[in-house]
Design a protein around this motif. Structure first.
Motif, PDB file in Angstrom:
ATOM      1  N   SER A   1      -4.222   6.660   0.798  1.00 46.39           N
ATOM      2  CA  SER A   1      -4.562   5.242   1.018  1.00 46.39           C
ATOM      3  C   SER A   1      -5.982   4.943   0.565  1.00 46.39           C
TER       4      SER A   1
ATOM      5  N   ASN B   1       0.817  -1.215   0.000  1.00 49.41           N
ATOM      6  CA  ASN B   1       0.000   0.000   0.000  1.00 49.41           C
ATOM      7  C   ASN B   1       0.854   1.269   0.000  1.00 49.41           C
TER       8      ASN B   1
ATOM      9  N   SER C   1       0.931   3.871   1.932  1.00 42.67           N
ATOM     10  CA  SER C   1       1.532   4.333   3.198  1.00 42.67           C
ATOM     11  C   SER C   1       2.869   3.649   3.421  1.00 42.67           C
ATOM     12  N   THR C   2       2.883   2.340   3.203  1.00 47.10           N
ATOM     13  CA  THR C   2       4.121   1.585   3.394  1.00 47.10           C
ATOM     14  C   THR C   2       5.184   2.038   2.396  1.00 47.10           C
TER      15      THR C   2
END
Ligand SMILES: *[C@@H]1O[C@H](CO)[C@@H](O)[C@H](O)[C@H]1NC(C)=O
Length: 283
Positions: free
Chosen positions: A210, A138, A140-141
């Protein structure tokens, strides 16, 4: 050395002429080119005539508040507003038309959203030294991992339009950063053009990104996907890139030698030839 270079140029020219002749209407593919941070459709000006000479249709669009798009960053509430011009283009495509999407750098996020929403309208998606989140990786990661290894941004600037205690609202590459890290292998004229045409990149929260960039195996994952690495890219940390490719493996990875982050400026002919073979393979 010079002689070898000349021979190579002649070889490229011959390939170019041959492909211009044989490819014309049969595989006339529509290329949709999506620029990176602070750039605009103008950044593809060296590649556009090459694709057209090979009989391809080309759209080098401006994302919102980019290039000559009239919107301003603060009018954009979500990363989806920033991507809107690409979604609108995809919506308007005839039902049976499938395009080749090419996303450069941050433009990788825009084409990812388009793959998720319009998987049947994409014949192949090409990530050109670009951010490539996926169903198992994702945003954010990916952002967190990129941030960890981010080098100095030198004279680049953030603005804080919501006050100094809130997160920054825009980002702009500085001229020294552009010259030494982004365009270091590109013609000086292109660097001059870029320093004139830079526009502030609107920034969005992790939550917004996200939510707007949920990528599924069924949609996003059903689209052919190729990644192009740029050998001398100093913007995209190599370790982060390797990590990203491991966590969201594309079908193919190709590498262009001697190019900087602006592959379309530093190695336009090589990029064109790679795009030609990618299209041959995936259509
Ligand atoms: C992103 O992935 C990480 C690791 O798989 C997970 O912990 C996190 O909750 C995910 N975040 C979102 C917004 O889906």
């Amino acid at each position: 050395m010079n002689r070898r270079k000349n021979l190579l140029s002649i070889l490229f020219l011959l390939i170019l002429l041959a492909s211009a002749k044989s490819d014309a209407p049969k595989t006339a593919k529509h290329f949709v080119l999506v620029h990176g941070s602070c750039h605009g459709g103008w950044s593809w000006y060296r590649l556009v005539p090459l694709l057209k000479s090979a009989g391809r249709a080309v759209t080098a669009l401006d994302l919102a508040a980019s290039g000559v798009d009239l919107r301003r960053p603060k009018e954009l509430r979500s990363i989806s507003d920033y991507f809107r011009p690409l979604r609108e283009l995809m919506e308007l495509l005839p039902v049976n038309e499938r395009v080749v999407l090419v996303g450069h750098s941050l433009g990788g996020l825009a084409i990812s959203q388009a793959m998720e929403l319009f998987p049947a309208k994409v014949s192949v998606a090409v990530f050109l030294t670009a951010s490539m989140p996926g169903p198992a990786l994702n945003i954010s990661t990916l952002n967190r991992e990129s941030f960890k290894r981010q080098g100095s941004l030198m004279d680049s600037r953030y603005t804080y339009d919501n006050g100094p205690n809130n997160p920054p609202t825009t980002f702009t590459f500085g001229p020294v950063f552009l010259a030494s890290r982004v365009y270091q292998k590109s013609p000086l004229e292109d660097l001059a053009l870029a320093t004139t045409l830079m526009r502030p990149l609107p920034l969005f929260s992790d939550e917004d990104m996200s939510r707007e960039l949920m990528l599924s195996k069924n949609n996003y994952g059903s689209v052919n996907r190729v990644y192009i690495m740029s050998e001398k890219d100093l913007v995209f940390n190599k370790e982060t890139e390797r990590w990203m490719l491991k966590n969201n493996q594309p079908y193919d990875v190709v590498k262009i030698r001697g190019s900087d982050h602006m592959v379309m400026m530093s190695k336009p002919l090589e990029l064109f030839l790679h795009l030609q073979s990618i299209v041959e393979k995936y259509s």
